[in-house]
Scaffold this active site. Structure first.
Site, short mmCIF file in Angstrom:
data_model
loop_
_atom_site.label_atom_id
_atom_site.label_comp_id
_atom_site.label_asym_id
_atom_site.label_seq_id
_atom_site.Cartn_x
_atom_site.Cartn_y
_atom_site.Cartn_z
N ARG B 298 0.83 -1.22 0.00
CA ARG B 298 0.00 0.00 0.00
C ARG B 298 0.86 1.26 0.00
O ARG B 298 0.56 2.22 -0.71
CB ARG B 298 -0.95 -0.03 1.20
CG ARG B 298 -2.08 -1.02 0.96
CD ARG B 298 -3.02 -1.18 2.13
NE ARG B 298 -4.11 -2.08 1.71
CZ ARG B 298 -5.10 -2.51 2.49
NH1 ARG B 298 -5.16 -2.14 3.75
NH2 ARG B 298 -6.03 -3.30 2.00
N TYR B 442 -5.99 -1.22 -6.93
CA TYR B 442 -5.36 -2.44 -6.40
C TYR B 442 -4.76 -2.26 -5.01
O TYR B 442 -4.65 -1.17 -4.51
CB TYR B 442 -4.42 -3.10 -7.40
CG TYR B 442 -3.20 -2.39 -7.94
CD1 TYR B 442 -2.68 -1.24 -7.39
CD2 TYR B 442 -2.52 -2.96 -9.02
CE1 TYR B 442 -1.54 -0.67 -7.90
CE2 TYR B 442 -1.37 -2.39 -9.54
CZ TYR B 442 -0.89 -1.24 -8.98
OH TYR B 442 0.24 -0.68 -9.48
N GLU B 443 -4.46 -3.40 -4.39
CA GLU B 443 -4.02 -3.46 -2.98
C GLU B 443 -5.08 -2.85 -2.05
O GLU B 443 -4.74 -2.22 -1.05
CB GLU B 443 -2.66 -2.78 -2.77
CG GLU B 443 -1.59 -3.11 -3.79
CD GLU B 443 -1.33 -4.60 -4.01
OE1 GLU B 443 -1.85 -5.41 -3.23
OE2 GLU B 443 -0.64 -4.95 -4.98
N GLY B 444 -6.32 -3.07 -2.36
CA GLY B 444 -7.43 -2.50 -1.58
C GLY B 444 -7.89 -1.20 -2.20
O GLY B 444 -7.14 -0.23 -2.25
#
Lengths: 598, 598
Positions: B298, B442-444
Site C-alpha cells: 500500500r 489495487y491493494e485495496g
C-alpha cells in the site's frame, strides 16, 4: 460487454412533464404538428438502433481501431462501422432534424439531441461519423451560397456524404488566428488550398461516398490573426454543378493519430495540396461562419459525455447488484449468498448516484438548451428568438464543460465500482473513461469554455443574460417558496442564486483592476454556474415528481427522482462552497509563482 | 517522448532539512553509520538509473505490452525490460534496503522509497517487476521459517528471483474470505495447491530465473471465511534444500489481462495445478502474514502515484513554457513570438501547481511515513517502536488513497495542459493517467482504505492514534503560532485540526447509532485527514524555507517552496470545507435510495 437500456422514460418525463415541449412547439409554425406520440415513437426506434446496431460495435471498434493505407490514403474504420452507417442512412436518421427543403424530416433539434445522446451511450466513436456532418450542414445552411446549399445540403441531409471541421493545425488549436493553410483565388472563382491540418475527426473513411470538409484558411492578402481567416468547403471528390462526383480532390489523410480513446473514429492528419474549394461566407469572416458549427459541436460534445455518463451508470448499477463481496455494515442482507451484493455499501451507492444525478441533471440541461435552440431559430417572435439565443449562448459553454467534467467524474466513479474488473478492457468501463477524456479537450478546452462564459457571456454584458436566467429561478422560488415539501430543493437553490449574484459582481470588480482575476476564477465560476442550473433543473424535476405523488401517482419513477434529487443536493451541490472559496482566494496564488514554475 | 529530471534537491530538502533523517538514524544502531553523503550519492545514482535505463522503455513498453505463449505458458515482457532488469540486479538496486544477513545493503527504507519514487516516475509498469519482490521478501522475512528464509531471501535480495502476491480470485478481491484455492497437506510436510488466481502482477515473465509466489489458499479442514486462510510460498521452479533449482512447479500463466494501462507489466491469470508449496506462518493465519506484504504494498502504491504526479508535472511544465497560444489577459508577454507561452494563463498555472503541490506534499508524507517505518522496525526503544508503528498504520491508508487520488487529479490536469496533444499517445501524458488509474484500485480500493482508516485506525481506538498525530501538529502550532510570517501556513492547519477533532467525534457518535454513517463518511473523511497531514507537512516545509530565507539563503528553491505552499492553502486545501459538509449530510441521501437504484 456493456449493456444499454435507452432512458426513454426519463426523456419523456423531461420533454412532456417538465418542459412541455409540445406546448412550445405549438407556438412555432415549423413544429406545430409535432406531437408527443411522434416524438416518443421516433425515440423508441432511435433507442433500438442504438442498442442493436451501434452498441455491439463499441468494444470491438475500440480494440480494432482504424487503419490507413498510406499508398492510397484511404482509411478503413473498424469492422461493421460501414454497415452500421448504411443502416443509419437507410433509416433516415441523418435527416431527422434537417430542413425538409433539402430532404430532411424537419423534426425539432431537441429530438435529434435525444437520438444523439443514445447513440453516444452506445458508441461515441462511431457516432462521430454522422455527428460531424451536422456541423458542416449547419454552417453551410447558415452561410452557404444557394449553389453550395443546393450542391451539399441534400447529400449531407440524406447522409450519403459526411462532413468534417478542418480547423486545428499542429501549432495552433485554441489560437486559430495563427493558422497557416493558404487559399489561393483562381480565375474561375474557386480557391486552391494548401496546408496541413491535424486532429480531424472522421477526416477520412469509407462510410460515405464523399466527405465535405469545412476548412479554415487564409487568403493571400488576409490580415494577420483571427481577422484574416476565411472558411471554405472542400469536398474529397470534386462535385460538378449538376451534383455529379468528379475527380479526387487534393485533400487526403497523411496519418492517423494514436489516441487514448475513441479508437473507432479516424482522427486524421489532413494534407491539402492545391485542394479545390469554394468560400463559405465572406472573405476574412471565416471564424464567424465557423462558430455556427462550433457552437453546435459544443452542445454535441456535452451530449457525448451525457451519453457516456448514462451508460456507465447503467453498467455499474447492474454490476453492483450482481457482484457479492463483504457484508453490509448494518448486518447481513443476502442470507442466501456468501456475501452481500456490493450495492449495500454506502460508498458504492455514492459512486452510482453521482453518475445518476449527473446524467439526469445533464439530460435536463441538454434538453432545455436544445429546446431553446429550436425557439431561437424558428419562433415567429423576434424578441423571443433573441432572448432564447442569449440563454443558449450562456448555456453552451456550461453544457460543454460542466457535462464533460461530470462525465469524467462519473465514468471514473463507475469504473471504480467494478474494482479491478473496471481496469480490464473486456468489461468496457475503462473505455467509457478513455472516450470521455477527449470531450474535456476538443471543440475548445474546458478552460476556454470557462473564459467564454465568464469573460464574454457574463461580464461581457454586465451579467444581463445571467439575470435573465435568474428570473426563471426567481419565478420558481416565488411559485414554490411556501411549499414545505419543496424546501429541501428550493432553499439551496435560492441561497446559491443570491450568492452567485454577489460572487459575479465581486469577480467583475476585481477583473477590472486585474484581468488575471477573471482567468483565475473562470474554471471555478463555470462549475458554480453549472450547479446553479442543475439545482434549478433538479428543483423543477422535484416539483413535477411531488405533484404526481400528491395526485396519487404510484409510479416509482417519481420516488426515484426525488431520491436522486436529494442525493444531488446532499453530496454534489456542496462543491459550490469550495469553488467560491477557491475562486475568491484570487490570482496571486497562481500568478506570483515565478520561482515555483521556473 | 516524456522527459524526467530526478527531484534530488527536493528529496534532500525533506530528508536533511525538514526531517533530519541522519539524526534519526544515529538513534538506530542498524543505521548509525548512514550519513547524508551516502544517501545523496545513492539517490543520485538511482536517478541516473531511472532516467537512463527505465524511462526510455516506458512509452515503448506501453505500446508493445506483454505476450503469452499459450503452449509453453511463458510470458515475454516488452523489448528491453529483461536487459533493464539485469542492469538493476547488477547495480545492486534490488538489495538496497534488504538485510545484510541475506546479502542486502542494509540501507534505510526511506532511501529505498526514494529510489522507487524515481523508478515509478520513469516507468511504473517495469518497476512493478522488482517492486513486487519486496512484498514477498518482507512477508518471508517476518513470517518464514529459517529454512524458507535461507532458501528464498538471498535470491530475492540479489534480485536473481522475483516475487509475487497471489491473492485475488475472479469472484473475490476485497473479500478474500471467499477464496477457494485449496492446499492439500502432503506426507513430507509440503502442500499441493490447486485453484485459479487473477490479476497477478508480474505473475510470469522472463526477467528472473525463478519466481517466488506467495499464495493464499485454504487447508482442507479450514474454517469458513477469512479465519480459514493460510499463506504458502510456491516457487515457479521447485527448489531443493541446497538451493538448486529443480523441476517446473504446477503454477503457470493461463492468460494475460487486457488492461487500461501498465501494459508493460504482465498481469496474469495464474493456474495452480497441484503446485508444491510450503506454509508461511501458522495455519489459518495467512491473512495476518499477508498483511505484512499488503501494508508494504500500500505504501508502494502511494509511491507509484507520487512518481507519476511528479513526472506528469515536469512534462506539463516544460510544454507550458514552450507552447505558444493566445496572449496573456494582462497584455502581451512574449513580444518576439506570435503568441505567449501558455504558462502565462492563470488556469494553466493552476493545473501545473496542483500537480506540483500534490507531488511535494506527497513526497513529504511518503518520506515521513517510511522514516517512521525504519523507526518502527529497528529503533532500540520499544515504546518508540510502538508509537511509530501506530502512526505508520494510521498513515498507510492515507498514503495509499490520498496520493493515488491526487495522482488521478494531477495526471489528468497535466494531460489537460497539453490540450489535444495530451490525448495523443506519443506525448506520453495519457499513459500517466492510464497507468495511475489502477493505483486507486489495487491493494485495496480507495474505499477500502477509507474504511480501514476511519473504522479501524481512528474509531477503532477512539481516536487515540489521531491524537498522537495531533500532538505533533499542536507542537508546531505552539512553536510557530506567534511567528507572523508563518500565520498563512499555521492558521488553516490550526483551524482544521480543531474541526477535525469535533468532526471525528461526531461521526463516531453517529456511527454507534448507525454503522452506515461511517461507511457514508469514510471517503470524505480520508481526504480531510489527508489534507490535515498535507497542511502539517506544508507548514513544516514553509518553516524551513522561511528560516533559510531569513538567514540570507538566496537559493530560489525556498521561494518556490513558499509559493507552492501558498498555492496549496489557497486552491487545494479548501476542499476540506466541502468534504466535511458532504460527510455531515449523512447516510440517508445514500441509503434511502431504493427506488433510485432499483
Amino acid at each position: 460487454m456493456p449493456v444499454y437500456n435507452p432512458p426513454l422514460r426519463d426523456m419523456q418525463f423531461l420533454m412532456h412533464e417538465v418542459f412541455s415541449v409540445t406546448d412550445e412547439f405549438k407556438a412555432i409554425p415549423k413544429y406545430e404538428d409535432v406531437d408527443a406520440e411522434t416524438i416518443n415513437a421516433v425515440l423508441e426506434e432511435a433507442g433500438k438502433f442504438a442498442v442493436e446496431v451501434a452498441l455491439p460495435l463499441n468494444v470491438s471498434g475500440d480494440t480494432e481501431g482504424c487503419t490507413l493505407d498510406i499508398k492510397t490514403h484511404e482509411v478503413t474504420p473498424p469492422k461493421g462501422f460501414k454497415q452500421a452507417y448504411a443502416q443509419f442512412v437507410e433509416g433516415g436518421w441523418a435527416a431527422l432534424s434537417c430542413d425538409p427543403a433539402y430532404g430532411g424530416q424537419g423534426l425539432p433539434f431537441v429530438v435529434n439531441q435525444c437520438l444523439y445522446e443514445m447513440l453516444n451511450s452506445a458508441n461515441q466513436a462511431w457516432t462521430m461519423y454522422p455527428g460531424l456532418s451536422h456541423g458542416a450542414y449547419e454552417s453551410l445552411y447558415a452561410h452557404g451560397t444557394d449553389a453550395q446549399k443546393k450542391l451539399y445540403l441534400p447529400k449531407l441531409t440524406s447522409g450519403e456524404w459526411t462532413g468534417t471541421m478542418c480547423l486545428t493545425e499542429s501549432h495552433c488549436g485554441t489560437d486559430l488566428g495563427m493558422l497557416r493553410t493558404r487559399a489561393e483565388p483562381q480565375a474561375d472563382g474557386s480557391y486552391k488550398l494548401t496546408g496541413n491540418k491535424i486532429f480531424i475527426s472522421a477526416g477520412e473513411h469509407d462510410l460515405a461516398a464523399n466527405i465535405v470538409h469545412l476548412v479554415l484558411a487564409r487568403l493571400p492578402d488576409a490580415p494577420k490573426g483571427s481577422k484574416g481567416i476565411s472558411l471554405f468547403v472542400v469536398p474529397k471528390f470534386n462535385v460538378s454543378e449538376d451534383g455529379a462526383m468528379g475527380s479526387r480532390n487534393g485533400i487526403y489523410c497523411g496519418g492517423l493519430e494514436h489516441k487514448m480513446g475513441i479508437h473507432g473514429n479516424a482522427t486524421c492528419q489532413m494534407v491539402l495540396d492545391e485542394a479545390v474549394g469554394s468560400m463559405v461566407g465572406a472573405p476574412n469572416k471565416g471564424l464567424a461562419a465557423m462558430f455556427v458549427m462550433m457552437n453546435a459541436a459544443r452542445l454535441g460534445v456535452g451530449n457525448q459525455s451525457l451519453g457516456l455518463t448514462e451508460v456507465a451508470f447503467q453498467n455499474a448499477l447492474a454490476y453492483a447488484k450482481d457482484r457479492t463481496q463483504m457484508r453490509s455494515l448494518t448486518g447481513t442482507k443476502a442470507k442466501d449468498k456468501p456475501a452481500d451484493p456490493i450495492i449495500v455499501h454506502a460508498d458504492v451507492r455514492k459512486m452510482l448516484l453521482t453518475a445518476k444525478a449527473y446524467a439526469e441533471g445533464g439530460r435536463a440541461m441538454s434538453i432545455y438548451c436544445t429546446l431553446l435552440l429550436d425557439r431561437e431559430l424558428y419562433h415567429p417572435d423576434e424578441k423571443t428568438r433573441k432572448d432564447a439565443g442569449e440563454i443558449v449562448a450562456l448555456l453552451t459553454p456550461i453544457v460543454k464543460a460542466f457535462l464533460t467534467d461530470n462525465g469524467h467524474i462519473s465514468t471514473n466513479a463507475c469504473l471504480q465500482v467494478f474494482g479491478g474488473h473496471g481496469y480490464i478492457k473486456e468489461w468496457g468501463m475503462e473505455q467509457f473513461a478513455r472516450d470521455n477524456r477527449i470531450n474535456m479537450i476538443y471543440e475548445g478546452t474546458n478552460t476556454i469554455q470557462s473564459l467564454d462564459l465568464l469573460g464574454r457571456k457574463i461580464l461581457g454584458n454586465n451579467g444581463a443574460t445571467l439575470k435573465k436566467f435568474g428570473k426563471l429561478i426567481a419565478a420558481l422560488i416565488a411559485e414554490e417558496g411556501v411549499n414545505e415539501k419543496m424546501a429541501e430543493f428550493i432553499n439551496p437553490l435560492a441561497i446559491l442564486a443570491e450568492q452567485m449574484s454577489k460572487f459575479t459582481t465581486e469577480i467583475g470588480f476585481k477583473g477590472m483592476q486585474n484581468p488575471d482575476e477573471v482567468g483565475s476564477a473562470a474554471v471555478d465560476y463555470l462549475r458554480v454556474a453549472g450547479h446553479l442550473m442543475f439545482a434549478y433543473f433538479w428543483a423543477r424535476m422535484a416539483q413535477v415528481a411531488l405533484r404526481e405523488i400528491a395526485n396519487g401517482n404510484t409510479d416509482p419513477f417519481y420516488t426515484a427522482k426525488l431520491q436522486t434529487g436529494r442525493f444531488y443536493f446532499a453530496k454534489l451541490f456542496p462543491e459550490t462552497a469550495m469553488l467560491m472559496r477557491t475562486a475568491r482566494s484570487g490570482s496571486s496564488a497562481l500568478m506570483d509563482t515565478e520561482a515555483a514554475l521556473a
